[in-house]
Design a protein around this motif. Sequence first.
Motif, mmCIF file in Angstrom:
data_model
loop_
_atom_site.group_PDB
_atom_site.id
_atom_site.type_symbol
_atom_site.label_atom_id
_atom_site.label_comp_id
_atom_site.label_asym_id
_atom_site.label_seq_id
_atom_site.Cartn_x
_atom_site.Cartn_y
_atom_site.Cartn_z
ATOM 1 N N GLY A 137 5.740 -58.312 76.262
ATOM 2 C CA GLY A 137 5.628 -57.021 75.604
ATOM 3 C C GLY A 137 4.919 -57.142 74.271
ATOM 4 N N ASP A 138 4.974 -58.333 73.662
ATOM 5 C CA ASP A 138 4.266 -58.590 72.411
ATOM 6 C C ASP A 138 2.872 -59.114 72.719
ATOM 7 N N ILE A 139 1.954 -58.884 71.800
ATOM 8 C CA ILE A 139 0.620 -59.469 71.929
ATOM 9 C C ILE A 139 0.737 -60.969 71.686
ATOM 10 N N THR A 140 0.102 -61.760 72.548
ATOM 11 C CA THR A 140 0.116 -63.219 72.414
ATOM 12 C C THR A 140 -1.287 -63.687 72.049
ATOM 13 N N PRO A 141 -1.496 -64.083 70.774
ATOM 14 C CA PRO A 141 -2.829 -64.556 70.381
ATOM 15 C C PRO A 141 -3.162 -65.888 71.057
ATOM 16 N N LEU A 142 -4.309 -65.935 71.714
ATOM 17 C CA LEU A 142 -4.807 -67.166 72.330
ATOM 18 C C LEU A 142 -6.086 -67.557 71.600
ATOM 19 N N GLU A 143 -5.930 -68.103 70.402
ATOM 20 C CA GLU A 143 -7.079 -68.456 69.564
ATOM 21 C C GLU A 143 -8.088 -69.368 70.254
ATOM 22 N N VAL A 171 -8.785 -64.576 72.543
ATOM 23 C CA VAL A 171 -8.211 -63.436 73.243
ATOM 24 C C VAL A 171 -6.829 -63.122 72.670
ATOM 25 N N GLU A 172 -6.516 -61.838 72.595
ATOM 26 C CA GLU A 172 -5.143 -61.411 72.315
ATOM 27 C C GLU A 172 -4.571 -60.931 73.641
ATOM 28 N N LEU A 173 -3.675 -61.714 74.200
ATOM 29 C CA LEU A 173 -3.161 -61.468 75.544
ATOM 30 C C LEU A 173 -2.107 -60.372 75.525
ATOM 31 N N ASP A 174 -2.354 -59.324 76.317
ATOM 32 C CA ASP A 174 -1.391 -58.237 76.486
ATOM 33 C C ASP A 174 -0.422 -58.640 77.588
ATOM 34 N N THR A 175 0.851 -58.777 77.237
ATOM 35 C CA THR A 175 1.869 -59.228 78.200
ATOM 36 C C THR A 175 2.789 -58.096 78.622
ATOM 37 N N SER A 176 2.441 -56.871 78.297
ATOM 38 C CA SER A 176 3.347 -55.740 78.534
ATOM 39 C C SER A 176 3.624 -55.482 80.014
ATOM 40 N N GLU A 177 2.741 -55.922 80.903
ATOM 41 C CA GLU A 177 2.951 -55.697 82.337
ATOM 42 C C GLU A 177 3.516 -56.922 83.058
ATOM 43 N N PHE A 178 3.835 -57.983 82.321
ATOM 44 C CA PHE A 178 4.366 -59.189 82.948
ATOM 45 C C PHE A 178 5.793 -58.933 83.421
ATOM 46 N N ALA A 179 6.066 -59.235 84.665
ATOM 47 C CA ALA A 179 7.403 -59.032 85.248
ATOM 48 C C ALA A 179 8.313 -60.208 84.908
ATOM 49 N N VAL A 180 9.609 -59.923 84.873
ATOM 50 C CA VAL A 180 10.632 -60.945 84.672
ATOM 51 C C VAL A 180 11.345 -61.141 86.002
ATOM 52 N N TYR A 181 11.618 -62.403 86.359
ATOM 53 C CA TYR A 181 12.345 -62.675 87.597
ATOM 54 C C TYR A 181 13.767 -62.128 87.494
ATOM 55 N N GLU A 182 14.259 -61.621 88.613
ATOM 56 C CA GLU A 182 15.618 -61.086 88.656
ATOM 57 C C GLU A 182 16.581 -62.133 89.205
ATOM 58 N N LYS A 183 17.812 -62.073 88.736
ATOM 59 C CA LYS A 183 18.902 -62.915 89.227
ATOM 60 C C LYS A 183 18.569 -64.399 89.169
ATOM 61 N N VAL A 184 18.019 -64.835 88.030
ATOM 62 C CA VAL A 184 17.721 -66.243 87.808
ATOM 63 C C VAL A 184 18.455 -66.683 86.547
ATOM 64 N N ARG A 185 19.093 -67.830 86.622
ATOM 65 C CA ARG A 185 19.861 -68.326 85.475
ATOM 66 C C ARG A 185 18.922 -68.702 84.331
ATOM 67 N N PRO A 186 19.220 -68.285 83.095
ATOM 68 C CA PRO A 186 18.388 -68.672 81.941
ATOM 69 C C PRO A 186 18.415 -70.196 81.733
ATOM 70 N N HIS A 187 17.433 -70.695 81.010
ATOM 71 C CA HIS A 187 17.357 -72.147 80.708
ATOM 72 C C HIS A 187 17.312 -72.343 79.203
ATOM 73 N N ARG A 188 17.197 -73.583 78.773
ATOM 74 C CA ARG A 188 17.268 -73.923 77.348
ATOM 75 C C ARG A 188 15.900 -74.130 76.684
ATOM 76 N N TYR A 189 14.804 -74.054 77.447
ATOM 77 C CA TYR A 189 13.483 -74.345 76.893
ATOM 78 C C TYR A 189 12.966 -73.167 76.075
ATOM 79 N N PRO A 190 12.047 -73.339 75.144
ATOM 80 C CA PRO A 190 11.253 -74.551 74.927
ATOM 81 C C PRO A 190 12.021 -75.577 74.171
#
Length: 196
Positions: free
Chosen positions: A167-173, A177-196
């Motif tokens: 949802g935030d702009i991700t600068p790819l210097e 490019v300033e990457l628009d992530t607003s349409e990126f889907a999130v996986y459902e019913k997946v356990r969160p992890h500890r990364y990065p």
Amino acid sequence: MTAVDDRPMTTGIVKFFEEFVFPEGFKVELLRGEIVMMAGPDVAHNDIVEAVVDQIPRSRWRRLQTQDIAILEESSEPQPDLVVIERGAGPEHGRLMPSEVITMLVEVVSKTSVDRDYGVKRSIYAAAKVPAYLIIDPVMGQCVLLTEPTGRGEHADYRCQRLTKFGDITPLEPVGVELDTSEFAVYEKVRPHRYP
């Protein structure tokens, strides 16, 4: 002889990997001497890769999918989700792209690749001196841009890390490019992890 031909083949695993015929429908990579097979990706995964490709200008960059990478001094032939190379750089034919010509690699985390994408691939790409490695993580809804590779072998890593949320702009210097992530889907019913 090209840089790809100069890779060490001390264990024979590289030769075996390159000559073996793997079953169709699987993504197969050689990561530090280990052959890793994965089922095809989720639709959400492919939609994210497509959205990234659409935002990196073709006029300046080659945006290669399913491209195997050759890394000197490694028994590795990873296949990132996206390889970004300046237009005109690198070979026009062949299965392997030398890591020296790569500007940025992109991995979209799958439900089973979390440890590989944040761990061994981070180290492999840093050892290869790939200037930028972007991890797009639909498990946690975040992007992690890694830059300034340092070190060798399993101790290699990136000095700089920038985390942004979907949802935030991700600068790819590295690719301008300033990457628009607003349409990126999130996986459902997946356990969160500890990364990065």
